[in-house]
Design a protein around this motif. Structure first.
Motif, PDB file in Angstrom:
ATOM      1  N   LEU A 167      12.766   5.976  -5.178  1.00  0.00           N
ATOM      2  CA  LEU A 167      11.616   5.228  -4.693  1.00  0.00           C
ATOM      3  C   LEU A 167      10.468   5.262  -5.717  1.00  0.00           C
ATOM      4  CD1 LEU A 167      10.668   3.544  -2.335  1.00  0.00           C
ATOM      5  CD2 LEU A 167       9.820   5.624  -1.222  1.00  0.00           C
ATOM      6  N   GLN A 168      10.377   6.348  -6.467  1.00  0.00           N
ATOM      7  CA  GLN A 168       9.381   6.416  -7.536  1.00  0.00           C
ATOM      8  C   GLN A 168       9.655   5.342  -8.594  1.00  0.00           C
ATOM      9  OE1 GLN A 168       8.477  10.308  -9.214  1.00  0.00           O
ATOM     10  NE2 GLN A 168       9.048  11.315  -7.306  1.00  0.00           N
ATOM     11  N   ASP A 169      10.936   5.113  -8.874  1.00  0.00           N
ATOM     12  CA  ASP A 169      11.295   4.085  -9.866  1.00  0.00           C
ATOM     13  C   ASP A 169      10.860   2.698  -9.392  1.00  0.00           C
ATOM     14  OD1 ASP A 169      12.437   6.042 -11.455  1.00  0.00           O
ATOM     15  OD2 ASP A 169      14.464   5.722 -10.666  1.00  0.00           O
ATOM     16  N   ILE A 170      11.013   2.436  -8.095  1.00  0.00           N
ATOM     17  CA  ILE A 170      10.582   1.149  -7.536  1.00  0.00           C
ATOM     18  C   ILE A 170       9.059   1.062  -7.552  1.00  0.00           C
ATOM     19  CG2 ILE A 170      10.503  -0.255  -5.434  1.00  0.00           C
ATOM     20  CD1 ILE A 170      13.271   0.856  -4.727  1.00  0.00           C
ATOM     21  N   ALA A 171       8.397   2.154  -7.165  1.00  0.00           N
ATOM     22  CA  ALA A 171       6.936   2.168  -7.060  1.00  0.00           C
ATOM     23  C   ALA A 171       6.257   1.843  -8.389  1.00  0.00           C
ATOM     24  CB  ALA A 171       6.469   3.533  -6.556  1.00  0.00           C
ATOM     25  N   GLU A 172       6.859   2.257  -9.484  1.00  0.00           N
ATOM     26  CA  GLU A 172       6.257   2.042 -10.803  1.00  0.00           C
ATOM     27  C   GLU A 172       6.065   0.565 -11.128  1.00  0.00           C
ATOM     28  OE1 GLU A 172       8.331   4.000 -13.908  1.00  0.00           O
ATOM     29  OE2 GLU A 172       7.866   6.023 -13.179  1.00  0.00           O
ATOM     30  N   TRP A 173       6.823  -0.309 -10.457  1.00  0.00           N
ATOM     31  CA  TRP A 173       6.732  -1.743 -10.750  1.00  0.00           C
ATOM     32  C   TRP A 173       5.957  -2.501  -9.679  1.00  0.00           C
ATOM     33  CZ3 TRP A 173       7.889  -3.143 -15.484  1.00  0.00           C
ATOM     34  CH2 TRP A 173       8.734  -2.306 -16.235  1.00  0.00           C
ATOM     35  N   MET A 174       5.388  -1.785  -8.726  1.00  0.00           N
ATOM     36  CA  MET A 174       4.569  -2.424  -7.706  1.00  0.00           C
ATOM     37  C   MET A 174       3.171  -2.720  -8.264  1.00  0.00           C
ATOM     38  SD  MET A 174       6.271  -2.824  -4.814  1.00  0.00           S
ATOM     39  CE  MET A 174       7.585  -3.358  -5.915  1.00  0.00           C
ATOM     40  N   PRO A 175       2.592  -3.861  -7.904  1.00  0.00           N
ATOM     41  CA  PRO A 175       1.243  -4.166  -8.398  1.00  0.00           C
ATOM     42  C   PRO A 175       0.209  -3.152  -7.926  1.00  0.00           C
ATOM     43  CG  PRO A 175       1.881  -5.706  -6.664  1.00  0.00           C
ATOM     44  CD  PRO A 175       3.108  -4.930  -7.022  1.00  0.00           C
ATOM     45  N   THR A 176       0.408  -2.614  -6.723  1.00  0.00           N
ATOM     46  CA  THR A 176      -0.537  -1.629  -6.201  1.00  0.00           C
ATOM     47  C   THR A 176      -0.484  -0.321  -6.998  1.00  0.00           C
ATOM     48  OG1 THR A 176       1.193  -1.370  -4.518  1.00  0.00           O
ATOM     49  CG2 THR A 176      -0.867  -2.389  -3.828  1.00  0.00           C
ATOM     50  N   HIS A 177       0.701   0.054  -7.458  1.00  0.00           N
ATOM     51  CA  HIS A 177       0.835   1.271  -8.269  1.00  0.00           C
ATOM     52  C   HIS A 177       0.118   1.092  -9.604  1.00  0.00           C
ATOM     53  CE1 HIS A 177       2.766   4.163 -11.023  1.00  0.00           C
ATOM     54  NE2 HIS A 177       2.927   4.913  -9.946  1.00  0.00           N
ATOM     55  N   ALA A 178       0.334  -0.048 -10.239  1.00  0.00           N
ATOM     56  CA  ALA A 178      -0.342  -0.326 -11.516  1.00  0.00           C
ATOM     57  C   ALA A 178      -1.849  -0.427 -11.319  1.00  0.00           C
ATOM     58  CB  ALA A 178       0.199  -1.625 -12.115  1.00  0.00           C
ATOM     59  N   TYR A 179      -2.250  -0.979 -10.185  1.00  0.00           N
ATOM     60  CA  TYR A 179      -3.668  -1.146  -9.858  1.00  0.00           C
ATOM     61  C   TYR A 179      -4.361   0.213  -9.756  1.00  0.00           C
ATOM     62  CZ  TYR A 179      -7.649  -3.053  -7.155  1.00  0.00           C
ATOM     63  OH  TYR A 179      -8.893  -3.431  -6.705  1.00  0.00           O
ATOM     64  N   ALA A 180      -3.773   1.134  -8.990  1.00  0.00           N
ATOM     65  CA  ALA A 180      -4.344   2.477  -8.852  1.00  0.00           C
ATOM     66  C   ALA A 180      -4.300   3.243 -10.169  1.00  0.00           C
ATOM     67  CB  ALA A 180      -3.609   3.254  -7.757  1.00  0.00           C
ATOM     68  N   ALA A 181      -3.260   2.980 -10.971  1.00  0.00           N
ATOM     69  CA  ALA A 181      -3.108   3.681 -12.253  1.00  0.00           C
ATOM     70  C   ALA A 181      -4.244   3.353 -13.226  1.00  0.00           C
ATOM     71  CB  ALA A 181      -1.764   3.336 -12.879  1.00  0.00           C
ATOM     72  N   SER A 186       0.826  -1.213   0.000  1.00  0.00           N
ATOM     73  CA  SER A 186       0.000   0.000   0.000  1.00  0.00           C
ATOM     74  C   SER A 186       0.855   1.255   0.000  1.00  0.00           C
ATOM     75  CB  SER A 186      -0.929  -0.004   1.222  1.00  0.00           C
ATOM     76  OG  SER A 186      -1.835  -1.077   1.167  1.00  0.00           O
ATOM     77  N   MET A 187       1.906   1.260   0.829  1.00  0.00           N
ATOM     78  CA  MET A 187       2.767   2.441   0.905  1.00  0.00           C
ATOM     79  C   MET A 187       3.632   2.592  -0.345  1.00  0.00           C
ATOM     80  SD  MET A 187       3.906   2.677   4.933  1.00  0.00           S
ATOM     81  CE  MET A 187       4.408   0.965   5.100  1.00  0.00           C
ATOM     82  N   LEU A 188       4.286   1.506  -0.759  1.00  0.00           N
ATOM     83  CA  LEU A 188       5.167   1.580  -1.927  1.00  0.00           C
ATOM     84  C   LEU A 188       4.391   1.864  -3.213  1.00  0.00           C
ATOM     85  CD1 LEU A 188       7.711  -1.327  -1.304  1.00  0.00           C
ATOM     86  CD2 LEU A 188       8.169   1.130  -1.274  1.00  0.00           C
ATOM     87  N   GLY A 189       3.150   1.391  -3.268  1.00  0.00           N
ATOM     88  CA  GLY A 189       2.344   1.611  -4.469  1.00  0.00           C
ATOM     89  C   GLY A 189       1.704   2.980  -4.540  1.00  0.00           C
ATOM     90  N   GLY A 190       1.853   3.772  -3.470  1.00  0.00           N
ATOM     91  CA  GLY A 190       1.303   5.124  -3.487  1.00  0.00           C
ATOM     92  C   GLY A 190      -0.171   5.207  -3.181  1.00  0.00           C
ATOM     93  N   LEU A 191      -0.711   4.219  -2.483  1.00  0.00           N
ATOM     94  CA  LEU A 191      -2.136   4.259  -2.164  1.00  0.00           C
ATOM     95  C   LEU A 191      -2.435   5.240  -1.035  1.00  0.00           C
ATOM     96  CD1 LEU A 191      -3.256   0.510  -2.363  1.00  0.00           C
ATOM     97  CD2 LEU A 191      -3.198   2.247  -4.155  1.00  0.00           C
ATOM     98  N   TRP A 192      -1.478   5.481  -0.160  1.00  0.00           N
ATOM     99  CA  TRP A 192      -1.708   6.372   0.971  1.00  0.00           C
ATOM    100  C   TRP A 192      -1.273   7.805   0.696  1.00  0.00           C
ATOM    101  CZ3 TRP A 192      -0.038   3.087   5.818  1.00  0.00           C
ATOM    102  CH2 TRP A 192      -0.926   2.017   5.940  1.00  0.00           C
ATOM    103  N   MET A 193      -0.375   7.964  -0.226  1.00  0.00           N
ATOM    104  CA  MET A 193       0.044   9.308  -0.639  1.00  0.00           C
ATOM    105  C   MET A 193       0.548   9.229  -2.075  1.00  0.00           C
ATOM    106  SD  MET A 193       3.784   9.937   1.143  1.00  0.00           S
ATOM    107  CE  MET A 193       3.127   9.903   2.800  1.00  0.00           C
ATOM    108  N   PRO A 194       0.389  10.315  -2.850  1.00  0.00           N
ATOM    109  CA  PRO A 194       0.839  10.298  -4.244  1.00  0.00           C
ATOM    110  C   PRO A 194       2.330   9.990  -4.337  1.00  0.00           C
ATOM    111  CG  PRO A 194      -0.540  12.214  -3.812  1.00  0.00           C
ATOM    112  CD  PRO A 194      -0.264  11.582  -2.482  1.00  0.00           C
ATOM    113  N   THR A 195       2.717   9.185  -5.308  1.00  0.00           N
ATOM    114  CA  THR A 195       4.131   8.828  -5.466  1.00  0.00           C
ATOM    115  C   THR A 195       4.987  10.020  -5.874  1.00  0.00           C
ATOM    116  OG1 THR A 195       3.676   8.118  -7.746  1.00  0.00           O
ATOM    117  CG2 THR A 195       3.639   6.421  -6.046  1.00  0.00           C
TER     118      THR A 195
END
Length: 246
Positions: free
Chosen positions: A191-205, A175-184
């Motif tokens: 950390l933004q580079d890592i977040a882009e490959w998280m399933p949660t980041h793609a999910y919210a996108a 949740s945190m790495l994917g940016g669900l609690w705050m915008p990446t």
């Protein structure tokens, strides 16, 4: 298998604590984070306001709560109590049990999504076209299947005592790495580079693209499909391993 799915849904809906954390809690977080935010100021280069960004994030967060936390803990406890062993003695195939868990979890994630949308529309006056509301609901609901599969895998990986802390680490970490609690956009560059490959980041996108009036990006869809294959494969392998141990 249909009977088992119905039983799983009914049992989940009767769990008041589970329904609170999967339905009420994400909506409360939405109000806490976006309640006093501007409805016109755009966040970073997202082209979306904070109420719009967080609406998708909290709807996704609620769906993940429903399918990941609920699935993993129930399966681990059922293994300890011998329920899974009893099911293996019936005509239900192993894949039927795994699929019933994923399907029932996906169904109960729908209230989590819809309730956040209702709160955003009523309190923050979020307004979208009818097709966008329908597409958002469908995309977030379908994407939750990825995390339902992860929940099955964790349920077979951990024991009843260890499943909750392990699930919480995965749950909050994603949740945190994917940016669900705050915008990446608030993250440092690495950390933004890592977040882009998280399933949660793609999910919210998925939802953010629909809010902007477009279709989900192929990269985000591909990332989620890849994680779905990974989590489903892990769940299947762990189920078979558990069967051999039994």
């Amino acid at each position: 298998m249909n009977t088992l799915i119905k039983l799983e849904i009914q049992r989940t809906l009767r769990n008041k604590k589970f329904m609170f954390f999967s339905v009420i809690y994400p909506a409360a977080l939405y109000l806490l984070i976006a309640g006093g935010a501007s409805s016109t100021e755009v966040v970073g280069d997202s082209e979306l306001t904070l109420p719009l960004l967080m609406m998708v994030s909290m709807a996704s967060f609620g769906a993940i709560t429903a399918v990941l936390v609920g699935n993993s803990e129930r399966i681990a406890k059922e293994r300890e109590k011998g329920w899974v062993r009893q099911l293996r003695l019936t005509a239900l195939p192993g894949r039927g049990y795994v699929l019933s868990k994923i399907a029932s979890a996906a169904v109960v994630s729908l209230p989590s999504i819809v309730f956040v949308f209702v709160i955003a529309a009523a309190v923050k006056h979020v307004r979208l076209d009818a097709w966008q509301w329908l597409a958002l609901t469908g995309a977030i609901w379908a994407g939750s299947i990825v995390f339902a599969a992860l929940g099955v895998a964790v349920g077979y990986l951990a024991t009843g005592d260890a499943v909750r802390p392990l699930t919480m680490i995965i749950y909050f970490g994603l949740s945190m790495l994917g940016g669900l609690w705050m915008p990446t956009a608030a993250f440092p560059g690495w950390l933004q580079d890592i977040a882009e490959w998280m399933p949660t980041h793609a999910y919210a996108a998925l939802g953010q693209a629909i809010e902007l009036g477009g279709a989900p990006h192929a990269k985000d869809v591909a990332i989620l499909v890849g994680y779905l294959a990974l989590f489903t494969g892990a769940a299947t392998w762990l189920y078979r391993k558990d069967t051999h141990k039994a």
